[in-house]
Design an enzyme around this catalytic site. Sequence first.
Site, PDB file in Angstrom:
ATOM      1  N   HIS A 193      -1.814 -14.984  11.478  1.00 35.07           N
ATOM      2  CA  HIS A 193      -1.603 -14.729  12.903  1.00 35.07           C
ATOM      3  C   HIS A 193      -0.623 -15.770  13.439  1.00 35.07           C
ATOM      4  CE1 HIS A 193      -5.244 -12.177  12.715  1.00 35.07           C
ATOM      5  NE2 HIS A 193      -5.656 -13.103  11.867  1.00 35.07           N
TER       6      HIS A 193
ATOM      7  N   LYS B  58      -0.159 -26.409  26.598  1.00 32.95           N
ATOM      8  CA  LYS B  58      -0.541 -25.356  25.661  1.00 32.95           C
ATOM      9  C   LYS B  58      -1.185 -25.913  24.401  1.00 32.95           C
ATOM     10  CE  LYS B  58       1.428 -21.107  23.695  1.00 32.95           C
ATOM     11  NZ  LYS B  58       2.679 -20.343  23.494  1.00 32.95           N
TER      12      LYS B  58
ATOM     13  N   ASN C 283      -1.450  -5.525  19.760  1.00 29.15           N
ATOM     14  CA  ASN C 283      -0.057  -5.935  19.970  1.00 29.15           C
ATOM     15  C   ASN C 283       0.655  -4.923  20.854  1.00 29.15           C
ATOM     16  OD1 ASN C 283       0.395  -7.207  16.593  1.00 29.15           O
ATOM     17  ND2 ASN C 283      -0.118  -8.321  18.452  1.00 29.15           N
TER      18      ASN C 283
ATOM     19  N   ARG D 192      -6.768  -6.698  10.953  1.00 31.32           N
ATOM     20  CA  ARG D 192      -5.341  -6.423  10.932  1.00 31.32           C
ATOM     21  C   ARG D 192      -4.610  -7.126   9.785  1.00 31.32           C
ATOM     22  NH1 ARG D 192      -6.948  -9.219  15.411  1.00 31.32           N
ATOM     23  NH2 ARG D 192      -5.950 -11.196  16.010  1.00 31.32           N
TER      24      ARG D 192
ATOM     25  N   VAL E 254      16.390 -33.584  -7.113  1.00 36.41           N
ATOM     26  CA  VAL E 254      16.076 -34.516  -6.038  1.00 36.41           C
ATOM     27  C   VAL E 254      17.032 -35.694  -6.046  1.00 36.41           C
ATOM     28  CG1 VAL E 254      14.324 -36.035  -5.044  1.00 36.41           C
ATOM     29  CG2 VAL E 254      13.644 -33.848  -6.036  1.00 36.41           C
TER      30      VAL E 254
ATOM     31  N   GLU F 173      -7.296 -16.003  13.771  1.00 35.97           N
ATOM     32  CA  GLU F 173      -6.506 -16.359  14.943  1.00 35.97           C
ATOM     33  C   GLU F 173      -7.293 -17.264  15.882  1.00 35.97           C
ATOM     34  OE1 GLU F 173      -3.954 -17.188  16.297  1.00 35.97           O
ATOM     35  OE2 GLU F 173      -2.874 -15.394  16.963  1.00 35.97           O
TER      36      GLU F 173
ATOM     37  N   ARG G 122       3.170 -12.689   9.649  1.00 38.83           N
ATOM     38  CA  ARG G 122       2.143 -12.137  10.528  1.00 38.83           C
ATOM     39  C   ARG G 122       1.721 -10.770  10.002  1.00 38.83           C
ATOM     40  NH1 ARG G 122       4.117 -12.472  16.692  1.00 38.83           N
ATOM     41  NH2 ARG G 122       2.048 -11.566  17.033  1.00 38.83           N
ATOM     42  N   HIS G 123       0.553 -10.343  10.411  1.00 39.67           N
ATOM     43  CA  HIS G 123       0.110  -8.982  10.110  1.00 39.67           C
ATOM     44  C   HIS G 123       1.088  -7.984  10.732  1.00 39.67           C
ATOM     45  CE1 HIS G 123      -1.095  -8.878  14.323  1.00 39.67           C
ATOM     46  NE2 HIS G 123      -1.634 -10.073  14.129  1.00 39.67           N
TER      47      HIS G 123
ATOM     48  N   TYR H 158      12.431 -34.483   0.308  1.00 41.37           N
ATOM     49  CA  TYR H 158      13.084 -34.950   1.530  1.00 41.37           C
ATOM     50  C   TYR H 158      13.024 -33.929   2.663  1.00 41.37           C
ATOM     51  CZ  TYR H 158      14.790 -38.670  -1.461  1.00 41.37           C
ATOM     52  OH  TYR H 158      14.850 -39.741  -2.313  1.00 41.37           O
TER      53      TYR H 158
END
Length: 590
Positions: free
Chosen positions: A464, A427, A283, A360, A196, A398, A276-277, A501
């Site tokens: 997810h 969103k 999907n 899943r 560091v 999810e 992700r699964h 950092y």
Amino acid sequence: MTAAPALPNGVSYDSVTSTHHSEPNHAYHRYVDNPLPHVLPEGENATPLEVIGSTASDKLVIIMVGLPATGKTHIAKRICRFLSFFHDIPSQIFNVGDYRRQLCGAQMPADFYSPDNPEGVAARKIACDAALADLVDYICQDGVRVAALDATNSTFERRQHILQTLNDKQGRGIKKMFVESVCDDETILKENIQKVKLSTPDYKNMDPQSAVKDFLKRRENYMAVYEPVTEKDGPFCKIINSKQFIVSNIRGYLPLKVVHFVMNLHMLPRTFYLTRHGQSEYNLLGKIGGDSGLTQAGREYARRLAVFAKEEIAKGRRPDDEEEEEGSPAAGSSGADDSAGKTSKPAQRPCRLWTSTLRRTQETAQFLQHDTINHTFDNGDTLEWVQFRLMPRRNLDELYAGTCDGMTYKEIEQVFPEEFARRQADKLSYRYPRGESYMDVTLRLEPLAQEMERTREPVLIIGHQGILRILYAYFMGLDRKEAPYVSIPLNNVIELTPHAYGCHEKRYCLMMKEEMLQDGQDEPVTSMPLAVRGEVGLHNTPGDTKHFEGVDAGESGDGHTPSADQEAAGVRAINSEYSPLDPVMNAPSC
């Protein structure tokens, strides 16, 4: 019993009752006799108060205390990051070292920090006062809640000077607390100095041995006058080697929130692996949510993930691949014996596995091996550790799409055009009818983030896209508004290594999109990798993607553990960046 209000001709109660997968109809509410309704200031998609800062009305100044290389900057940054991301509490750090470098320049010799150097003492006081003045201006702004003064603040006199300056603003209700970091563990100190401190502007381009020698002399100069925080200083939280905590006279919502959080922090290096699964049946159909199982391609990814977990996560990187990265190897790992050669892998390190409770993610974990190893933890405890023991966690589920669960985005746009437009417009805050928003998910991920801060061992999280977006944004220092747009493709493992950092990122592609389309699917290839394949180095730059060479899709039968050939598979780096709109690799999520 009071009769229900009459509705206009042609309108019945049955006609205004919403059902699953029908457009939410609020016609009934337009005919209720409610001339003075309770209107939420945040709008119809009200965000939980805990994630918009409304529960915190007091102002707090955190004054860091501690010798160099005791993790003050790391602690201050984690506190402010946690409060700003999960609670929307505006926070800022004022690092006196930055002001000192602007005033005097970087790479000042160790004698500059000697208490017997009057010019150095005067210059450092000027830097402290400049940082303190900016801090006061900042904390007095409307809406600002937290500010941290990051410096050694090693004497009682200096700390009283800081308090006196802040007390001039006591009419504004500013609370103060000291957070002292004490570290006398030689192993941790050596790690902090080498990985560091030597990377800071003070030692940039310096010979490492000379830099370490100079830094240790600088630290001795501070030790000569250092006075630990006591009750006469005021409210404080003392952290000793990230194991022992002393709390004195701490009161109030924000100070107690800070104390609870810092008790989960430590300075040991650790690594998280997010994935992700494997590709699910939903999907493949473009549906969001649901609780479907894996496709053939998804099961193949699960096998490759098991190989990757055993060879790369559990054993860590080869010593010659570490390249003196900040924050690696993870705590608890033990390197291979030098006589064995650089090509040998270190012994297994204890690893954790977290999944959601949905089918899943747990199917994606089905091939992981659960070896038992003996491990001694940093607190001295020794026990038998089960590798990648499955730990399903409800808060990793999810984002719940409510009425829209199991629909495609095209269906949502056709059936619920208003809801679709509202989601497109915001969103982050948008909440599905009878479902969740990203803000809701942020709230339920707060305890998980604290546990990730606390955990010493590498953690493999099979989750997810919506969930991993938030965790990724938190550790990578992204704004919450950016989180819903982060790309987390299928078949990739994202390695995150936080440090004082920032956070290092590496990406490993275990299965290319072309392989997924070799199993007889008639879905057209709508987009290919944007970058040309080619060898790249194992660097810490964001965007590096490594291709894990597993077996071809469909080679192994269901339920078989990886073969010896699969386990011997290595990792090679390729540039494999897919468009965020790719319907296969970036399969829809909530």
